[in-house]
Design a protein around this motif. Sequence first.
Motif, mmCIF file in Angstrom:
data_model
loop_
_atom_site.group_PDB
_atom_site.id
_atom_site.type_symbol
_atom_site.label_atom_id
_atom_site.label_comp_id
_atom_site.label_asym_id
_atom_site.label_seq_id
_atom_site.Cartn_x
_atom_site.Cartn_y
_atom_site.Cartn_z
ATOM 1 N N ALA A 29 0.831 -1.212 0.000
ATOM 2 C CA ALA A 29 0.000 0.000 0.000
ATOM 3 C C ALA A 29 0.859 1.254 0.000
ATOM 4 O O ALA A 29 0.572 2.218 -0.719
ATOM 5 C CB ALA A 29 -0.924 -0.012 1.220
ATOM 6 N N ASN A 30 1.937 1.257 0.798
ATOM 7 C CA ASN A 30 2.808 2.426 0.859
ATOM 8 C C ASN A 30 3.546 2.645 -0.450
ATOM 9 O O ASN A 30 3.774 3.785 -0.869
ATOM 10 C CB ASN A 30 3.812 2.279 2.007
ATOM 11 N N GLU A 31 3.921 1.527 -1.113
ATOM 12 C CA GLU A 31 4.594 1.662 -2.407
ATOM 13 C C GLU A 31 3.646 2.262 -3.438
ATOM 14 O O GLU A 31 4.027 3.144 -4.220
ATOM 15 C CB GLU A 31 5.088 0.305 -2.872
ATOM 16 N N ARG A 32 2.399 1.785 -3.439
ATOM 17 C CA ARG A 32 1.418 2.341 -4.371
ATOM 18 C C ARG A 32 1.157 3.808 -4.077
ATOM 19 O O ARG A 32 1.034 4.624 -5.003
ATOM 20 C CB ARG A 32 0.112 1.564 -4.282
ATOM 21 N N LEU A 33 1.084 4.156 -2.784
ATOM 22 C CA LEU A 33 0.867 5.554 -2.411
ATOM 23 C C LEU A 33 2.032 6.418 -2.873
ATOM 24 O O LEU A 33 1.836 7.521 -3.391
ATOM 25 C CB LEU A 33 0.701 5.661 -0.892
ATOM 26 N N ALA A 34 3.268 5.909 -2.688
ATOM 27 C CA ALA A 34 4.440 6.675 -3.102
ATOM 28 C C ALA A 34 4.445 6.885 -4.616
ATOM 29 O O ALA A 34 4.763 7.979 -5.101
ATOM 30 C CB ALA A 34 5.717 5.953 -2.660
ATOM 31 N N ARG A 35 4.078 5.822 -5.367
ATOM 32 C CA ARG A 35 4.028 5.965 -6.823
ATOM 33 C C ARG A 35 2.958 6.971 -7.240
ATOM 34 O O ARG A 35 3.169 7.782 -8.150
ATOM 35 C CB ARG A 35 3.749 4.614 -7.473
#
Length: 392
Positions: free
Chosen positions: A153-159
């Motif tokens: 989820a954090n990776e998707r948010l960062a992207r």
Amino acid sequence: MNNDFQADIDAIGRIDAVPMILDVVCRSTGMGFAAVARVTDDRWIACEVLDAIGFGLKPGGELAVKTTICDQIRDSREAVVIDEVAKDPVYSTHHTPAIYGFQSYISMPIILPDGSLFGTLCAIDPRPARLNNPETIGMFKLFAELIAFHLHANERLARTEAALLDERKISEFREQFVAVLGHDLRNPVASIDSGTRMLLRSPLDEKATNIVKLIRGSVVRMSGLIDNVLDLARARLGGGVVLELDDEEPLKPTLVQVIDELASVRTGYIVEAHLDFEDPVKCDRVRIGQLLSNLLGNALMHGSEDGPIRVNASIDNGVFELWVSNTGEPIPPEAMAQLFLPFFRREARAGQQGLGLGLYIASEIARVHGGTLDVSSTSEETRFTFRMPLVQ
């Protein structure tokens, strides 16, 4: 350790639940060391650690991956659970417990939604512990899945944030480009306008006169489009529609000029104007003229030639009211809610389609004057009405 895995360490550090997970792991099992580790083919990196036994690892600390049991977990994707190394038929002679001096051990793989292995959630202790039971294994599995979910989820948010930042930069550049372009177009358009005025004052035959009037009509329309584009760019870049309020000069001549100018370039329409109010009116005369120009231009674009276009301005009970009406097909109900949105365009005659900014800019001018812009549309009449409370 080099900084190859600093992003992974930071990613675990951003998950607020991880320290609590490690604490729950240690409290529920009685073990003294728990960690979330990043595991690859050749690296074992501690990302978050709870160490109550002096094992000596801190976030960023590294173990040789071949000395760890996680090395085989990376390949098998299966948890390893050891209650007591000395009595375990598989691990009693394994090199890892001998190197690190533990008796109890549990490690659960952290598998991301795309199927890749991030690393492990593991715990060790120099004393035996009761770990090989459904409750403990289920808890570790749940925590590993929770960590994987947060990482994803954090990776998707960062992207998404990076994409939004890029889009914002592109959008700002685009708005700046539009603003500069609109500003630079004003001078040549003004030159063409001056030239057509001079030609109309010269002796011309009927055909030449009509051609010059067509050119001047295009110039008037271009000027309106440029003004709307510049106002949109200012709004998008944070400046908004700027007012220069004045209650010294009369408003009526500005409205008359707008009506005469548009009526002169759109032959075939009857424009009836009734301006029944006492000047001066405290407002930005240029902006109110722009509002009227957008409303009247809209009526000329969409109205029927069979009926007159009416412009009315009055003051009643301390409210200035300006409305423009036309006959023709009513506005479809599904379009009514979108009329004042930027770039919304209704169907228009061939060659008359605009950018879809006129009504949006008109509504913004009404708003910054503390007023409203409303629309009503029936089979008999479509009317746009601007109302502005007068400030004494």
